[in-house]
Scaffold this motif. Structure first.
Motif, PDB file in Angstrom:
ATOM      1  N   UNK A 177      68.934  51.900 105.839  1.00 27.36           N
ATOM      2  CA  UNK A 177      69.610  52.144 107.114  1.00 27.36           C
ATOM      3  C   UNK A 177      70.723  51.125 107.358  1.00 27.36           C
ATOM      4  N   UNK A 178      71.411  50.743 106.300  1.00 23.30           N
ATOM      5  CA  UNK A 178      72.422  49.689 106.401  1.00 23.30           C
ATOM      6  C   UNK A 178      73.530  50.035 107.393  1.00 23.30           C
ATOM      7  N   UNK A 179      73.789  51.320 107.604  1.00 20.62           N
ATOM      8  CA  UNK A 179      74.860  51.708 108.524  1.00 20.62           C
ATOM      9  C   UNK A 179      74.521  51.400 109.977  1.00 20.62           C
ATOM     10  N   UNK A 180      73.315  50.903 110.234  1.00 17.39           N
ATOM     11  CA  UNK A 180      72.985  50.441 111.578  1.00 17.39           C
ATOM     12  C   UNK A 180      73.265  48.951 111.734  1.00 17.39           C
ATOM     13  N   UNK A 181      73.809  48.340 110.697  1.00 19.29           N
ATOM     14  CA  UNK A 181      74.167  46.921 110.746  1.00 19.29           C
ATOM     15  C   UNK A 181      75.651  46.795 111.056  1.00 19.29           C
ATOM     16  N   UNK A 182      76.190  45.593 110.856  1.00 23.18           N
ATOM     17  CA  UNK A 182      77.615  45.349 111.080  1.00 23.18           C
ATOM     18  C   UNK A 182      78.303  44.851 109.814  1.00 23.18           C
ATOM     19  N   UNK A 183      77.657  45.001 108.681  1.00 24.81           N
ATOM     20  CA  UNK A 183      78.185  44.406 107.456  1.00 24.81           C
ATOM     21  C   UNK A 183      79.413  45.136 106.917  1.00 24.81           C
ATOM     22  N   UNK A 184      80.254  44.409 106.228  1.00 21.77           N
ATOM     23  CA  UNK A 184      81.355  44.990 105.467  1.00 21.77           C
ATOM     24  C   UNK A 184      81.073  44.853 103.970  1.00 21.77           C
TER      25      UNK A 184
END
Length: 350
Positions: free
Chosen positions: A114-121
């Motif tokens: 569910x990485x798209x719920x983070x803020x990472x680039x």
């Protein structure tokens, strides 16, 4: 023998909340940068930042990042300093799901899915192998002008999140970065518990895999299941697409819903339906930050989850309806999407 897990997204261009921008604007204000200059060119206002439910695209956050780097880029270890401010609470329900996970390893597996719920680039990929857990940090698609800042910020935020989950500092076994060493190494050693290597081929860090097996102090099976359901719902709502991706997705969904017994069309068929060549369609989808395969996986996963929870169809029947020649291929794909088997998913849902 090693086990690998890729992130649920392949690029940083996904919708996100405003908490990360709020954090960076606050950091800028503390160091003398007015809010107006931090938000310049982003289209954001203080009213939007005050709305915890507001959604923005990644390019909007990127504009704020560029403003921060322009204003404060002369500060040593800027990304490190900003990254250590990202705490579990910054990530909302995503962070709460990680906190309630049974073990650190399962929290990491969930976070990747569910990485798209983070803020990472920067996009991490994990590999478990005897004696070592390796997190490779991909920055190839990150814009060059803010790449170093974002590698520093994102890796430090990931490490801070791991520390928050276990309740104490986790010392890394190794940390390697592909950029030149900083002038001041002390903060790196203080945060990571070791001296990183620089000018290396890749960005990565490693942990003792024994740490991943220990139960988390706030693990709660009921809370975790509730958070997982909320995260799935949030991802589904954020994935509401527009443009070429929406047109392709529409053509991949069976007209009869879960009762539509028809394998999804191939990319050549979809391209003809859209009056363009396959090569042109691939190019348009790449520009939109997705691909035919990724959209097909999204549709298949949504339909699979619906059929497994709302119908009595066997796993083999679900596989056939989704266009798989063999149930084993579907089971492998479903486990890649969700981290569990179709049968286990159905049991959990019921």
């Amino acid at each position: 023998m090693s086990t690998e897990q890729e992130a649920g997204v392949r690029d940083w261009d996904f919708a996100r909340g405003v908490a990360s921008v709020v954090l960076m604007v606050g950091y800028g204000r503390e160091h003398g940068v007015p809010v107006g200059r931090m938000l310049q060119g982003s289209g954001l206002t203080e009213k939007v930042l005050a709305d915890p439910d507001a959604q923005i695209d990644a390019h909007t956050e990127l504009a704020v990042i560029r403003n921060l780097v322009r204003e404060l880029g002369g500060r040593p270890n800027l990304g490190l300093d900003v990254g250590r401010r990202y705490r579990i609470t910054t990530f909302g329900i995503f962070g709460f799901a990680c906190v309630s996970s049974p073990t650190l390893g399962e929290a990491i597996a969930f976070a990747l899915r569910y990485l798209e719920l983070s803020f990472t680039f920067c996009i991490p990929a994990a590999r478990w192998r005897p004696g070592e857990f390796v997190a490779r940090i991909h920055d190839e698609r990150v814009p060059a002008d803010v790449r170093r800042f974002l590698v520093e910020r994102d890796v430090t935020a990931m490490h801070q999140m791991l520390c928050d989950l276990v309740g104490h500092r986790i010392e890394l076994l190794r940390a390697e970065f592909d950029f030149s060493p900083p002038t001041d190494m002390d903060p790196w050693v203080e945060i990571y518990g070791m001296r990183p290597l620089f000018e290396q081929p890749h960005n990565l860090f490693t942990l003792d895999p024994a740490v991943l097996e220990k139960p988390l102090p706030q693990a709660n099976e009921h809370t975790w299941a509730m958070c997982l359901a909320q995260c799935r719902d949030l991802v589904s709502r954020r994935r509401a697409r527009t443009g070429i991706a929406a047109e392709v997705r529409e053509r991949l969904v069976p007209r009869g819903g879960v009762d539509g017994f028809a394998a999804p069309p191939g990319i050549d068929t979809v391209a003809r339906d859209l009056n363009m060549s396959t090569r042109t369609l691939r190019r348009h989808l790449d520009t939109a930050g997705t691909s035919y395969r990724q959209l097909l996986d999204e549709v298949r996963r949504a339909l699979a989850e619906e059929m497994l929870t709302a119908t009595p169809l066997s796993v083999s029947d679900v596989a056939i309806r989704l266009g798989y020649a063999e149930a084993s291929t579907f089971i492998h794909a479903f486990k890649r999407w969700t981290g569990t088997t179709p049968s286990a998913y159905r049991r959990g849902a019921h």
